[in-house]
Scaffold this active site. Structure first.
Site, PDB file in Angstrom:
ATOM      1  N   ASP A   1      26.445  -0.700  -7.132  1.00  0.00           N
ATOM      2  CA  ASP A   1      27.318  -1.981  -6.816  1.00  0.00           C
ATOM      3  C   ASP A   1      28.755  -1.859  -7.092  1.00  0.00           C
ATOM      4  O   ASP A   1      29.614  -1.953  -6.130  1.00  0.00           O
ATOM      5  CB  ASP A   1      26.719  -3.105  -7.979  1.00  0.00           C
ATOM      6  CG  ASP A   1      27.004  -4.610  -7.465  1.00  0.00           C
ATOM      7  OD1 ASP A   1      26.958  -5.307  -8.312  1.00  0.00           O
ATOM      8  OD2 ASP A   1      27.897  -4.705  -6.578  1.00  0.00           O
TER       9      ASP A   1
ATOM     10  N   GLY B   1      27.210   0.999 -11.521  1.00  0.00           N
ATOM     11  CA  GLY B   1      26.259   1.769 -10.545  1.00  0.00           C
ATOM     12  C   GLY B   1      26.648   1.618  -9.134  1.00  0.00           C
ATOM     13  O   GLY B   1      27.732   1.780  -8.718  1.00  0.00           O
TER      14      GLY B   1
ATOM     15  N   GLY C   1      17.963   1.992 -11.749  1.00  0.00           N
ATOM     16  CA  GLY C   1      19.091   2.523 -12.651  1.00  0.00           C
ATOM     17  C   GLY C   1      19.182   1.139 -13.933  1.00  0.00           C
ATOM     18  O   GLY C   1      18.448   1.499 -14.595  1.00  0.00           O
TER      19      GLY C   1
ATOM     20  N   ASN D   1      23.683  -7.793  -8.685  1.00  0.00           N
ATOM     21  CA  ASN D   1      23.198  -8.819  -9.408  1.00  0.00           C
ATOM     22  C   ASN D   1      23.395 -10.281  -9.025  1.00  0.00           C
ATOM     23  O   ASN D   1      24.271 -10.479  -7.858  1.00  0.00           O
ATOM     24  CB  ASN D   1      23.972  -8.525 -10.935  1.00  0.00           C
ATOM     25  CG  ASN D   1      25.264  -8.903 -10.684  1.00  0.00           C
ATOM     26  OD1 ASN D   1      25.745 -10.038 -10.354  1.00  0.00           O
ATOM     27  ND2 ASN D   1      26.199  -7.809 -11.009  1.00  0.00           N
TER      28      ASN D   1
ATOM     29  N   ILE E   1      25.911   6.949  -1.398  1.00  0.00           N
ATOM     30  CA  ILE E   1      25.517   5.846  -0.276  1.00  0.00           C
ATOM     31  C   ILE E   1      26.806   5.245   0.431  1.00  0.00           C
ATOM     32  O   ILE E   1      26.963   4.957   1.479  1.00  0.00           O
ATOM     33  CB  ILE E   1      24.695   4.617  -0.875  1.00  0.00           C
ATOM     34  CG1 ILE E   1      23.997   3.817   0.505  1.00  0.00           C
ATOM     35  CG2 ILE E   1      25.482   3.949  -1.664  1.00  0.00           C
ATOM     36  CD1 ILE E   1      22.846   3.129  -0.103  1.00  0.00           C
TER      37      ILE E   1
END
Ligand code: APR
Length: 319
Positions: free
Chosen positions: A33, A31, A118, A23, A10
């Protein structure tokens, strides 16, 4: 194509905004993030520090900095706890609130990862279903290009039952191409009289209406508006107006099938529309058999059909 399912990282997607599965602290993580923060650079974290965190199901927007995307929309998915802690509603809110922010900022395109699928442990087939359902509903009422970005094939799971049913349907009908050729050669060549009769029938058929005329007639007969039709076909407005304004428009086979789904045609009506454009369903095409499966099941949700086509490594319906 208003909704595209693509395989990619992405952080490489050239959309106006990419969505981060963050989060509640918004201060980065692993992941997707972690990948987004690494690619965007330290200014992203600096801006995130000013946001004061984000509640589960909510979404906040920052600049994209070194990313190809202009913006990052950070949303916090629910942690899967078995499904009885309002997880589906919260995950739905993630997609809804991110899309609402994109609309508020008048963005033309947005890319989502599979939120919560995930580290947060949301079952992947259910996470996918929520994503497809919410994005599909949004696209029936809004103009935007939405990418659902699948990073690795393992993250992409159709429900076991659906996957098994489609596999069975294909196995029962799939004919290897060489078998078809053998059958074709076995067929008696038509006699000259038969051939003349067939030419005359084809000619008569051609005379009555073109594909474009047949499509517009069917839209009227089904009581649909143009907008409803091209949205249900996952086809963008520009292509539709080209078809509407060109009586001799020659569509691709996937485009014809996308309209057959939008108009909720029966299998025979679908075959008629295909024939009008010079195509036929083929038992040696998994793409055709999967679309045929959904028509036979009476499931005309083009976003679910594209989910299945993607899972079987096929092109998607719509343009
Ligand atoms: N591009 C696209 N998708 C990706 C990428 C990437 N570069 N990296 C991972 N994914 C996919 C995963 O395969 C998964 O399907 O994103 C989906 C979401 O996975 P996670 O990133 O683990 O996000 P999530 O399950 O929502 O958990 C969020 O993980 O990274 C931390 O800080 C984050 O605490 C938060 C939690």
């Amino acid at each position: 194509m208003p909704l595209e399912i693509i395989r990619n990282d992405i952080t490489k997607v050239q959309a106006d905004a990419i969505v981060n599965a963050a989060n509640p602290t918004l201060l980065g993580g692993g992941g997707v993030d972690g990948a987004i923060h690494r690619a965007a650079g330290p200014e992203l974290l600096a801006e995130c520090r000013t946001l004061g965190g984000c509640a589960v199901g909510q979404a906040k927007i920052t600049k994209g900095y070194r990313l190809p995307a202009k913006y990052v929309i950070h949303t916090v998915g629910p942690i899967w706890q078995g499904g009885s802690k309002n997880e589906e509603k919260l995950l739905t809110d993630c997609y809804r609130n991110s899309l609402a922010l994109a609309k508020e900022y008048q963005l033309e395109s947005i890319a989502f990862p599979l939120i919560s699928a995930g580290a947060y442990g949301y079952p992947k087939d259910q996470a996918l279903k929520v994503a497809i359902t919410v994005i599909g509903e949004f696209l029936l009422k809004n103009e935007m290009t939405v990418y659902l970005v699948i990073y690795d094939r393992a993250s992409f799971q159709l429900s076991e039952k659906l996957f098994a049913s489609i596999t069975q349907y294909i196995d029962d009908r799939y004919v290897e191409v060489h078998e078809i050729r053998r059958e074709l050669f076995a067929v008696e060549a038509p006699t000259p009289v038969q051939q003349r009769k067939r030419n005359l029938e084809d000619l008569m058929e051609q005379l009555d209406e073109t594909f474009s005329q047949m499509l517009l007639r069917l839209i009227d007969e089904k009581g649909l508006t143009d907008a409803e039709t091209y949205k249900k076909a996952n086809i963008d407005r520009k292509l539709f107006s080209k078809i509407r304004n060109n009586i001799d428009y020659k569509p691709s086979k996937p485009t014809v099938l996308a309209f057959a789904i939008a108009l909720e045609l029966t299998l025979d009506e679908t075959k008629d529309l295909l024939r009008k454009a010079g195509f036929a369903l083929s038992p040696s095409s998994k793409f055709d058999l999967i679309v045929e499966f959904f028509i036979a099941e009476g499931n005309y949700n083009i976003f679910e059909i594209n989910e299945a086509l993607f899972a079987f490594g096929q092109n998607l319906l719509g343009v």
